[in-house]
Design an enzyme around this catalytic site. Sequence first.
Site, short mmCIF file in Angstrom:
data_model
loop_
_atom_site.label_atom_id
_atom_site.label_comp_id
_atom_site.label_asym_id
_atom_site.label_seq_id
_atom_site.Cartn_x
_atom_site.Cartn_y
_atom_site.Cartn_z
N CYS A 148 8.99 12.02 -13.47
CA CYS A 148 8.35 11.71 -12.43
C CYS A 148 9.48 12.80 -11.66
O CYS A 148 8.31 12.99 -10.59
CB CYS A 148 8.40 10.32 -11.70
SG CYS A 148 8.00 9.03 -12.50
N HIS A 277 11.06 10.28 -3.24
CA HIS A 277 9.43 9.52 -4.02
C HIS A 277 8.60 8.40 -3.51
O HIS A 277 7.42 8.87 -3.57
CB HIS A 277 10.11 9.64 -5.13
CG HIS A 277 9.68 9.26 -6.21
ND1 HIS A 277 8.32 10.06 -6.18
CD2 HIS A 277 9.60 8.77 -7.47
CE1 HIS A 277 7.55 10.12 -7.84
NE2 HIS A 277 8.60 8.80 -8.45
N HIS A 311 0.61 8.38 -7.41
CA HIS A 311 1.20 9.38 -7.64
C HIS A 311 1.04 10.19 -8.37
O HIS A 311 0.40 9.63 -9.91
CB HIS A 311 2.19 7.80 -8.84
CG HIS A 311 3.36 8.51 -9.39
ND1 HIS A 311 3.41 9.94 -9.91
CD2 HIS A 311 5.16 7.67 -9.45
CE1 HIS A 311 4.72 9.91 -9.93
NE2 HIS A 311 5.45 8.98 -10.08
#
Length: 382
Positions: A148, A277, A311
């Site tokens: 990520c 995030h 995401h």
Amino acid sequence: MEYTLTVPVADNIISPVGYTSSENLASVLAGRSGLRRYEGYMGLPFGFTASLIDRNAVEDMAAEAGLDGHTFFEKLLILSVSRAISQAGVDMASPRTLLVVSTTKGNVSLLEDGKDFPDGRVLLSGAAEAVARHFGCVNPPVVVSNACVSGLCACIKADRCIRSGMYDHVVVTGADEQSPFIISGFQSFMAISPDECRPFDRNRRGLNPGEAAATIVFESRTGSRIAPGEWTVAGEAIRNDACHISAPSRTGEGSYRAIMRALGDTGAEELAFVSLHGTATDYNDAMEAEAVWRAGLTDVPVVGFKGYYGHTMGAAGVMETILSMKAVDAGVVPATRGFAELGVRHPLSVSPSVRNTSRSSFMKVLSGFGGCNAAMLFSKKL
């Protein structure tokens, strides 16, 4: 002697809610999301909520640009890079220009049967080389694939390459496309929310997959050549807490250390916000709250963009950095869509509505599988 500084001079975002950075910021500030429910999509036996790009629209843009012989993933990258470099007038064929590609899965769709491309294109390096060839790059492209945090690590790589003196421009581009492999993987972790994600909220149920492509052109400058209103990279760090292959650290150790290193001597009162995030998964949100608390930043506004985009994996760090810059330019702290009631242990200054700000710095933070964490501080010259 003047120090070399890294300046973002051009950018682009292609997403389900816009094909330019300005369109995407306008969508965020208006509360528009690309998230929707999909049933039977990609032949998956379960439904899911995601933010997926209109493939027909991208194919039309690619056809207009003459992008034959490229995969959908490569077309996303090429279109985004083309739009960004057209703003900056960058010569991609210069030996002083470097292309950095951020992705976690690349041409993952080529693993399916019936895809008519050379075997090497399924490799991340093969896809990046195809994009570099399109632009006539003389330098081999650099691929950053670190779960990520890939997008932010790619931006940090750009900063370090600029400061090395080897390059005048570094073009960072990130993208990923969703596939049955990826979505099934998240589902196996029981990490996908059946409805729209709710970052840091008490009733959050998990993440939503997303698709996007984003590009930032970084340029080498000395301090005397930076004009008022221009951004510079003011700090950066990558830290790994080696906690677990998929679970984040309960103490937020790696994220905390990355934040503190990137923050340097900058005080909390100088930050417009921290862009976290914010995946809306239980453990990730809790870990980030822990890291922010340990860093003494609980009074600084925090922002999560996943409620608009899901995401987006390899694109996330690049895209969310662009959105953060544009938001501070506009004098606002974006709303965290989906947030209503705080659901983490430590206090966070999360807001479901847009707020005004007069501050001129922000921090972007990402965390990912394998215990990897990254943070970047950006400041605007006044």
